[in-house]
Design an enzyme around this catalytic site. Structure first.
Site: not given
Length: 444
Positions: A260-263, A265-266, A311, A330, A383
């Site tokens: 789940c990559s966007a935007p 940062g990780k 997805d 994430d 988060c």
């Protein structure tokens, strides 16, 4: 969008009307700043008012209510205008009352008509004469805390049950403090000490993060407008958000899935540790993947990143079993750890959202589990600060998948884990975002 004024108070009212209709405050604020010619002081006042009114909305609604004969018939922009005046009077010490009244009355006539001006003038003078209703007079404790800290009663009750009243009170007190400006140094281009030295020479006040070894807390200017940001020596990221990747012990040749990559940062944090390895970044929206690529390019790690519009629950369509050394999930979540940085979340989310998201989180973990190698790790992070999306999801996953076990979540600064080894950061712990991190190792 074109704006017909550079008046920071009027722009704040217009922005608050849009955010109350569902627009994201940070995007609206950035759009206004980029489209107007306000000076630095006015930009600061505008931003302060918008975030301040959103943060204290339930408090302001409680205080305004006795002065409105028919709240339902009062136009939304008029209420937002009055909230901006009330916020300035209550929370901004340096702005004189006369200036606040004069500006508010002028805006009421400019945005409305002479009748609006008379209405707003009358309410301001009533407030000045009678004073605001006292929050301390609210008898019910949960209602009182809700109005005092501008947090919905359902969330306060949930946190009290899960964390106890003293911890909940500490979290609530911390939420309306201004968020720190933190950055992650880009290990692909510079060392932390080199960057801190250069920032200091350029006039910034810097301090090493007490949360993440990769983090630097900065004061003394907007870092996003600096050459350090443009040249990719750093990226803006909350200190807590750096911890999931920090816990992963990445090897330079690892193949890693960021589910789940966007935007990004990780994703870029992972990529900064890779040489001949690769991070495969997924997102369901192609326009968000473009942001991931832009960030990776700015930071000089694009060769280590490959993006897929997919997805995470459908990874079988693209990837083989036991393909990855590590997987980062994430997960999409309620974001209740971000209330300081994104204050509107507190009003947007419901208990039903938490229930729905916990199912999606479990579906993602179930889908990616076969894709990690034996001996590899799935790092699960959110988060948010509620049990349903964190411990409960992990416990249920391990129950369904006995080939996985919870391993101690390791951080460079050895932050405290609970007895199970999971890492839970609350907004009051370090005045950073609330975060949850858990390491799930696939046993042989």
């Amino acid at each position: 969008m074109k704006y017909t004024t550079n008046n920071p108070r009027q722009l704040a009212v217009e922005t608050l009307v849009r955010t109350s209709s569902g627009s994201y405050s940070n995007l609206q604020i950035n759009a206004v700043i980029e489209s107007t010619t306000m000076n630095a002081a006015d930009r600061g006042l505008f931003t302060n008012i918008v975030y301040g009114v959103i943060q204290h909305r339930l408090t302001l609604e409680f205080q305004l209510k006795p002065f409105l004969r028919d709240p339902e018939k009062t136009e939304s922009w008029v209420k937002e205008l009055l909230y901006t005046a009330m916020y300035q009077l209550e929370y901004l010490d340096r702005v004189p009352k006369r200036a606040i009244f004069d500006e508010t009355i002028k805006i009421s006539k400019k945005m409305g008509h002479d009748g609006t001006r008379r209405f707003v003038t009358g309410i301001l003078h009533q407030m000045d004469r009678k004073g605001m209703p006292k929050i301390a007079d609210i008898q019910n404790e949960t209602d009182r805390l809700s109005v005092m800290y501008s947090v919905p009663t359902w969330l306060i009750s949930m946190l009290q049950v899960q964390l106890g009243k003293p911890k909940t009170a500490a979290i609530l007190k911390s939420l309306n403090k201004a968020p720190k400006q933190s950055v992650r140094f880009n290990a692909a281009k510079i060392t932390k000490s080199q960057l801190m030295d250069q920032l200091t020479v350029d006039g910034f006040d810097v301090e090493a993060s007490k949360v993440s070894e990769s983090g630097i807390v900065i004061d003394g200017g907007q870092i996003i407008h600096s050459s350090f940001f443009k040249d990719g020596l750093l990226t803006i990221q909350d200190e807590s958000a750096m911890l999931p990747v920090e816990s992963m012990a990445i090897h330079p040749s690892d193949l890693i899935l960021d589910a789940c990559s966007a935007p990004g940062g990780k994703t870029t944090q992972i990529a900064s540790h890779l040489t001949d390895g690769k991070v495969f970044a997924l997102d369901i929206h192609n326009n968000k993947l473009k942001t991931v690529k832009r960030n990776a390019s700015r930071l000089g790690v694009l060769p280590q990143v490959e993006t897929f519009e997919l997805d995470a629950r459908k990874v079988d369509q693209k990837f083989k079993d036991e393909m990855f050394d590590q997987i980062l999930v994430d997960a999409p979540c309620s974001g209740l750890g971000l209330l300081r940085r994104k204050p509107e979340i507190r009003y947007d989310k419901t208990p039903e959202d938490i229930e729905r998201l916990s199912h999606i989180q479990m579906q993602i973990l179930e889908a990616v589990a076969p894709k990690v190698k034996t001996g590899g790790t799935i790092t699960y992070s959110t988060c948010t600060i509620v049990k349903q999306e964190n411990q409960d999801v992990v416990s249920e996953f391990v129950r369904r998948h006995p080939d996985f076990q919870i391993d101690k979540t390791k951080t460079a600064l050895d932050l405290h884990q609970d007895e199970t080894g999971m890492l839970k950061i609350y907004p009051d712990d370090y005045e950073s975002d609330g975060f949850f991190v858990c390491s799930l190792v696939k046993k042989s």
